[in-house]
Scaffold this active site. Structure first.
Site, PDB file in Angstrom:
ATOM      1  CD  GLN A 166       8.395 -14.583  10.488  1.00 38.01           C
ATOM      2  OE1 GLN A 166       8.044 -14.388   9.329  1.00 38.01           O
ATOM      3  NE2 GLN A 166       9.178 -15.592  10.811  1.00 38.01           N
ATOM      4  NE  ARG A 183      13.371 -21.422  14.371  1.00 41.28           N
ATOM      5  CZ  ARG A 183      12.909 -20.242  13.951  1.00 41.28           C
ATOM      6  NH1 ARG A 183      12.412 -19.378  14.795  1.00 41.28           N
ATOM      7  NH2 ARG A 183      12.961 -19.926  12.668  1.00 41.28           N
ATOM      8  NE  ARG A 198       9.331 -14.439  15.291  1.00 39.63           N
ATOM      9  CZ  ARG A 198       9.629 -13.156  15.394  1.00 39.63           C
ATOM     10  NH1 ARG A 198       9.043 -12.401  16.315  1.00 39.63           N
ATOM     11  NH2 ARG A 198      10.506 -12.584  14.607  1.00 39.63           N
ATOM     12  N   GLY A 199      12.368 -15.256  17.021  1.00 44.54           N
ATOM     13  CA  GLY A 199      13.229 -14.078  17.101  1.00 44.54           C
ATOM     14  C   GLY A 199      14.446 -14.453  17.935  1.00 44.54           C
ATOM     15  CB  ALA A 200      18.063 -14.203  17.219  1.00 43.47           C
ATOM     16  CG  ASP A 221      17.734 -14.983  13.018  1.00 44.52           C
ATOM     17  OD1 ASP A 221      17.289 -14.137  12.220  1.00 44.52           O
ATOM     18  OD2 ASP A 221      17.043 -15.536  13.889  1.00 44.52           O
ATOM     19  CG  ASN A 280      17.308 -10.767   9.733  1.00 44.10           C
ATOM     20  OD1 ASN A 280      17.066 -11.178  10.877  1.00 44.10           O
ATOM     21  ND2 ASN A 280      16.553  -9.865   9.142  1.00 44.10           N
ATOM     22  CE  LYS A 281      12.348 -15.406   9.311  1.00 43.84           C
ATOM     23  NZ  LYS A 281      12.384 -16.889   9.421  1.00 43.84           N
TER      24      LYS A 281
HETATM   25  O1  MRU Z   1      12.120 -17.334  12.091  1.00 46.69           O
HETATM   26  P1  MRU Z   1      12.099 -16.209  13.081  1.00 46.69           P
HETATM   27  O2  MRU Z   1      10.789 -15.503  13.147  1.00 46.69           O
HETATM   28  O3  MRU Z   1      12.613 -16.627  14.430  1.00 46.69           O
HETATM   29  O4  MRU Z   1      13.140 -15.175  12.487  1.00 46.69           O
HETATM   30  C1  MRU Z   1      13.358 -13.973  13.148  1.00 46.69           C
HETATM   31  C2  MRU Z   1      14.267 -13.077  12.427  1.00 46.69           C
HETATM   32  O5  MRU Z   1      14.820 -13.382  11.393  1.00 46.69           O
HETATM   33  C3  MRU Z   1      14.559 -11.775  13.101  1.00 46.69           C
HETATM   34  O6  MRU Z   1      14.750 -10.763  12.158  1.00 46.69           O
HETATM   35  C4  MRU Z   1      15.830 -11.931  13.929  1.00 46.69           C
HETATM   36  O7  MRU Z   1      15.723 -13.026  14.782  1.00 46.69           O
HETATM   37  C5  MRU Z   1      16.116 -10.738  14.710  1.00 46.69           C
HETATM   38  S1  MRU Z   1      15.024 -10.580  16.064  1.00 46.69           S
HETATM   39  C6  MRU Z   1      15.470  -9.306  17.039  1.00 46.69           C
END
Ligand code: MRU
Length: 350
Positions: free
Chosen positions: A195, A88, A45-47, A236, A246-247
């Site tokens: 996370q 996603r 996970r993470g963009a 994201d 973002n999250k």
């Molecule tokens: O749902 P996730 O864990 O994929 O969400 C991740 C985030 O929101 C991060 O902050 C974002 O992707 C930046 S990662 C460098």
């Protein structure tokens, strides 16, 4: 360096992020369908990591194709890209990666099936290297923005685990510490998927960086007590006007930061900037399973039948953003202009 994901002869290997912080287990996805499931189920996970995982999944699907002519392979390729693209919806890096693989496919299509397979596998691995380099460049740009000492708050995980290595927001923190700054990280636990407490705390502790985990609802109190000197988060998707998806919970942190006159920074690679999306209003927000909210570690924590909402992301309007750090440089308000200027910077010059 933590190997978040890796191309191997058996398939795409991931550190299983659903098992951290108590178990460090690696899984190898042997098919593109397994890679799609790993993205959907947040094994990865993470963009930025999602983007490169998508590219590797596509390369793997193409590698395993039994097509003997380009036309048949192209049809299969379209199906593979659609499957990966449905995992996603918010992180634009996923669609950026698919587009890049599509362009690569067409650029070598005339050279036949074998060459397409080799080229796409090379391209996915190249994207991994570029992601790490972009994070290191972001670190160099962003380190100067960090205070010389004191607490820095981050939300979710925008670290090595969310990328191919080093991290975006955590890359900025790492670079600042490497330059001699004495930072202490406050990591929001980041309900409901945790996370922050599971992943950010784990990877920072591995690096020996001082870290304090706080429940999300403690951030305001920490700011009021003067413990937080800056906020740095990842993204994201960043719209052309500087609105930042973002999250979930990032927006609340940004509003709190403004109230306490604390700078709020966003660090993200250029692949997260979506110049085709004018404002945050148009960013699709992923809705995840209610069970993530009603259950914790398999235990029910809300009454049967209660109504639940679980948007995985929120949008922080650009007025709360002090600066956006990318590998191409730093954008400040008015973001419509500064992001347009960065868009004109050739990736090759970075
Ligand atoms: O749902 P996730 O864990 O994929 O969400 C991740 C985030 O929101 C991060 O902050 C974002 O992707 C930046 S990662 C460098």
């Amino acid at each position: 360096m933590i190997k978040t994901l890796e191309w191997t002869s058996q398939g795409v290997r991931f550190i299983d992020q659903t098992r951290l912080p108590t178990e460090e287990i690696y899984v190898t996805c042997g098919t593109y369908q397994e890679v799609a499931a790993a993205i959907r189920d947040m094994v990865v996970r993470g963009a930025p990591a999602i983007g490169v995982a998508a590219a590797m999944g596509i390369a793997l699907g193409v590698k395993q194709s039994t097509a003997t002519d380009v036309a048949t392979l192209r049809t299969e390729f379209g199906h593979i890209c659609r499957t990966i693209g449905e995992t996603r919806p918010t992180a634009v890096n996923l669609f950026w990666a698919i587009r890049r693989m599509q362009q690569k496919f067409e650029s070598v299509a005339s050279q036949g099936v074998h060459q397409i397979k080799i080229t796409l596998a090379d391209e996915a691995q190249q994207m991994l290297l570029e992601d790490i380099a972009a994070n290191q460049a972001m670190g160099r740009h962003g380190a100067a923005l960090m205070p010389s000492s004191g607490g820095v708050l981050t939300h979710c995980n925008a670290g090595a685990l969310a990328t191919c290595g080093y991290g975006t927001a955590l890359g900025v923190i790492r670079a600042a510490i490497d330059s001699g700054k004495k930072l202490h990280v406050f990591a929001d636990e980041t309900r409901p998927f945790l996370q922050g407490s599971r992943l950010t705390a784990w990877e920072l502790m591995k690096d020996g960086i001082q870290t304090t985990v706080i429940a999300d609802n403690m951030a305001g109190a920490m700011m009021r007590q003067g413990k937080i000197k800056a906020v740095v988060v990842g993204a994201d998707r960043i719209a052309a006007n500087g609105d930042v998806a973002n999250k979930i919970g990032t927006y609340s942190v940004a509003v709190l930061a403004k109230e306490h006159a604390i700078p709020f920074y966003v660090a993200a690679p250029w692949s997260t900037v979506d110049m085709n999306t004018a404002t945050g209003e148009q960013i699709p927000i992923e809705q995840r399973s209610h069970k993530e909210v009603t259950h914790h570690a398999g235990k029910q924590i809300a009454p049967d039948g209660v109504l639940v909402e679980n948007p995985a992301f929120d949008v922080t309007p650009n007025k709360y953003v002090t600066a956006i750090v990318t590998e191409r440089g730093i954008a400040r308000a008015p973001f419509v202009d500064s992001l347009k200027e960065l868009a004109a910077v050739s990736a090759a010059l970075v």
